[in-house]
Write an enzyme that holds these catalytic residues in place. Structure first.
Site, PDB file in Angstrom:
ATOM      1  N   GLY A 158       0.822  -1.277  -0.104  1.00 22.08           N
ATOM      2  CA  GLY A 158       0.050   0.316   0.078  1.00 22.08           C
ATOM      3  C   GLY A 158       1.046   1.380  -0.027  1.00 22.08           C
ATOM      4  N   ASP A 159       1.893   1.235   0.570  1.00 18.07           N
ATOM      5  CA  ASP A 159       2.909   2.266   0.910  1.00 18.07           C
ATOM      6  C   ASP A 159       3.395   2.790  -0.565  1.00 18.07           C
ATOM      7  OD1 ASP A 159       2.092   2.263   3.539  1.00 18.07           O
ATOM      8  OD2 ASP A 159       3.901   0.998   4.060  1.00 18.07           O
TER       9      ASP A 159
HETATM   10  N1  LIG Z   1      -1.778 -10.450  -3.815  1.00 17.89           N
HETATM   11  C1  LIG Z   1      -1.696  -9.357  -4.479  1.00 17.89           C
HETATM   12  N2  LIG Z   1      -1.428  -9.725  -5.863  1.00 17.89           N
HETATM   13  C2  LIG Z   1      -1.421  -8.506  -6.731  1.00 17.89           C
HETATM   14  N3  LIG Z   1      -1.307  -7.319  -6.401  1.00 17.89           N
HETATM   15  C3  LIG Z   1      -1.385  -7.146  -4.950  1.00 17.89           C
HETATM   16  C4  LIG Z   1      -1.731  -7.992  -4.006  1.00 17.89           C
HETATM   17  N4  LIG Z   1      -1.679  -7.667  -2.721  1.00 17.89           N
HETATM   18  C5  LIG Z   1      -1.232  -6.227  -2.841  1.00 17.89           C
HETATM   19  N5  LIG Z   1      -1.252  -5.976  -4.289  1.00 17.89           N
HETATM   20  C6  LIG Z   1      -0.982  -4.365  -4.973  1.00 17.89           C
HETATM   21  O1  LIG Z   1      -0.500  -3.668  -3.808  1.00 17.89           O
HETATM   22  C7  LIG Z   1      -1.603  -2.566  -3.921  1.00 17.89           C
HETATM   23  C8  LIG Z   1      -1.895  -2.244  -2.446  1.00 17.89           C
HETATM   24  O2  LIG Z   1      -2.321  -3.642  -1.434  1.00 17.89           O
HETATM   25  P1  LIG Z   1      -2.970  -3.673  -0.102  1.00 17.89           P
HETATM   26  O3  LIG Z   1      -4.377  -3.179  -0.585  1.00 17.89           O
HETATM   27  O4  LIG Z   1      -2.693  -4.841   0.391  1.00 17.89           O
HETATM   28  O5  LIG Z   1      -2.388  -2.184   0.549  1.00 17.89           O
HETATM   29  P2  LIG Z   1      -2.398  -2.104   2.021  1.00 17.89           P
HETATM   30  O6  LIG Z   1      -3.148  -3.223   2.766  1.00 17.89           O
HETATM   31  O7  LIG Z   1      -2.331  -0.614   2.521  1.00 17.89           O
HETATM   32  O8  LIG Z   1      -0.605  -2.584   2.386  1.00 17.89           O
HETATM   33  P3  LIG Z   1       0.512  -2.130   3.401  1.00 17.89           P
HETATM   34  O9  LIG Z   1      -0.228  -1.750   4.544  1.00 17.89           O
HETATM   35  O10 LIG Z   1       1.144  -3.610   3.925  1.00 17.89           O
HETATM   36  O11 LIG Z   1       1.411  -1.071   2.905  1.00 17.89           O
HETATM   37  C9  LIG Z   1      -2.948  -3.270  -4.433  1.00 17.89           C
HETATM   38  O12 LIG Z   1      -3.826  -2.236  -4.911  1.00 17.89           O
HETATM   39  C10 LIG Z   1      -2.248  -4.093  -5.441  1.00 17.89           C
HETATM   40  O13 LIG Z   1      -1.900  -3.324  -6.720  1.00 17.89           O
HETATM   41  O1  LIG Z   2       2.095   0.305  13.128  1.00 19.98           O
HETATM   42  P1  LIG Z   2       1.689   0.948  11.719  1.00 19.98           P
HETATM   43  O2  LIG Z   2       2.091   2.394  11.739  1.00 19.98           O
HETATM   44  O3  LIG Z   2       0.230   0.943  11.480  1.00 19.98           O
HETATM   45  O4  LIG Z   2       2.493   0.217  10.684  1.00 19.98           O
HETATM   46  C1  LIG Z   2       3.729   0.074  10.573  1.00 19.98           C
HETATM   47  C2  LIG Z   2       4.152  -1.111   9.386  1.00 19.98           C
HETATM   48  O5  LIG Z   2       3.568  -2.539   9.542  1.00 19.98           O
HETATM   49  O6  LIG Z   2       3.650  -0.428   8.447  1.00 19.98           O
HETATM   50  C3  LIG Z   2       4.495  -0.843   7.303  1.00 19.98           C
HETATM   51  C4  LIG Z   2       3.931  -1.630   6.081  1.00 19.98           C
HETATM   52  O7  LIG Z   2       2.750  -0.713   5.649  1.00 19.98           O
HETATM   53  C5  LIG Z   2       5.573  -1.521   7.729  1.00 19.98           C
HETATM   54  O8  LIG Z   2       6.863  -0.859   7.211  1.00 19.98           O
HETATM   55  C6  LIG Z   2       5.511  -1.083   9.254  1.00 19.98           C
HETATM   56  O9  LIG Z   2       6.068  -2.145  10.269  1.00 19.98           O
END
Ligand SMILES: Nc1ncnc2c1ncn2[C@@H]1O[C@H](COP(=O)(O)OP(=O)(O)OP(=O)(O)O)[C@@H](O)[C@H]1O
Ligand SMILES: O=P(O)(O)OC[C@@]1(O)O[C@H](CO)[C@@H](O)[C@@H]1O
Length: 309
Positions: A251-252
């Site tokens: 997501g980041d």
């Molecule tokens: N299993 C997957 N297959 C393909 N693309 C993925 C997958 N998981 C995540 N992505 C890609 O990454 C983007 C962001 O993923 P996600 O919705 O998991 O974000 P998030 O939950 O905010 O992640 P994080 O908090 O770990 O940064 C999705 O919109 C997609 O493009």
């Molecule tokens: O505890 P928070 O601040 O919600 O999330 C922190 C964290 O899980 O988010 C990143 C992935 O999105 C990692 O680099 C980090 O460890």
């Protein structure tokens, strides 16, 4: 200039085990540490693309020094606010057998009121503020209303504000009307206090949030890609199938990709496709937010669009 603000950065300690056994001793077969925390991840991805940016936030102690050193090695410029207590370490347990990732996010150090004001004064004086990306959880001792002050201050200096957090912090912060928010689907459900069963329902909630004065709502949905809603445009971008190694920081990476594309003058639709490509690129490599330009360029042409309604 792009600035990221991470109030509660972390060393992300990623460890791998063959097949976790509970109530037993497990052997770690591989381990790597990354500079982490949501805004820090965004900064690392931006730096991979050669995009000038500065990471701001609170770091402290030996782990804070390690985090800053790692970031400098990653080519990220930092201008942290130093505190006296240790930056947290988060554990990400990768199970080779189940291919699962289990996160243990630490609470982190307590941040004092005077530290908060040092950061606010720094933001009031940021040179050339184009984008300010505010991401992640609040440290101990910091109330959600601090996010209002941060967002208000970043808007006062003329920056476009991107906000990505969860729970009460997101709910409270939203009243300061950041320009762009990026909840994932679970965070959106917590924000609107209801389960959302399909794209039309998700889009409906995103529209309601836009009507409250948020310019762009990006909802990330893992393998289902990302929905983008503004007052005039709506798109759902879908990634190609990939061999997923890791989802931490996906997501980041998407936030970084989106801002990068907007800054380069791309359309909203192109920026969304780039955001999806960046998030998906991160999933193809082990480790936190390892988003490489060559992977993003390879995935970008294979991002497709689907009907929102
Ligand atoms: N299993 C997957 N297959 C393909 N693309 C993925 C997958 N998981 C995540 N992505 C890609 O990454 C983007 C962001 O993923 P996600 O919705 O998991 O974000 P998030 O939950 O905010 O992640 P994080 O908090 O770990 O940064 C999705 O919109 C997609 O493009
Ligand atoms: O505890 P928070 O601040 O919600 O999330 C922190 C964290 O899980 O988010 C990143 C992935 O999105 C990692 O680099 C980090 O460890």
């Amino acid at each position: 200039m792009i600035y990221t603000i991470t109030l509660n950065p972390a060393l992300d300690r990623q460890i791998w085990v063959e097949d976790i056994k509970y109530d037993e001793s497990n052997r770690i077969i591989r381990e790597t540490t990354y500079a982490g925390g949501k805004g820090i991840d965004v900064s690392r991805v931006l730096a991979n693309f050669g995009a000038d940016n500065v990471a701001l936030g609170f770091v402290g102690g030996f782990s804070g020094e390690e985090l800053e050193g790692r970031l400098l090695n990653d080519g990220v410029r930092c201008n942290f606010t130093y505190i006296s207590t240790n930056t947290r370490t988060n554990i990400i347990l990768n199970d080779e057998k189940t291919k699962s990732q289990t996160l243990f996010n630490a609470m982190g150090p307590e941040v004092q009121p005077q530290d908060l004001m040092r950061l606010i004064k720094q933001i009031q004086n940021l040179p050339n503020p184009e984008y300010v990306i505010i991401s992640g959880s609040l440290p101990v001792g910091v109330q959600p209303a601090f996010y209002n002050k941060l967002i208000d201050t970043a808007k006062e200096i003329g920056a476009t504000v991107v906000f990505d957090t969860d729970g009460k912090a997101m709910k409270v912060g939203l009243s300061s009307k950041p320009h762009i928010i990026k909840p994932n689907i679970h965070e959106l459900e917590r924000l609107v206090d209801k389960k959302l069963k399909d794209i039309p329902e998700i889009a409906q909630e995103a529209r309601s949030i836009c009507k409250k004065g948020i310019n762009i709502v990006l909802v990330s949905m893992g393998a289902n890609g990302m929905l983008c809603v503004s007052s005039t445009e709506e798109y759902w971008a879908f990634p190609p199938p990939v061999n997923v190694q890791n989802t931490i920081g996906a997501g980041d990476s998407s936030v970084a990709g989106f801002v990068l594309a907007l800054k380069e003058g791309k359309s909203l639709k192109e920026a969304l496709a780039f955001a999806v490509a960046a998030g998906t690129a991160t999933t193809t490599r082990p480790g936190t937010a390892v988003c490489l330009p060559e992977d993003v360029e390879a995935i970008y042409p294979n991002v497709t669009f689907r009907d929102v309604v």
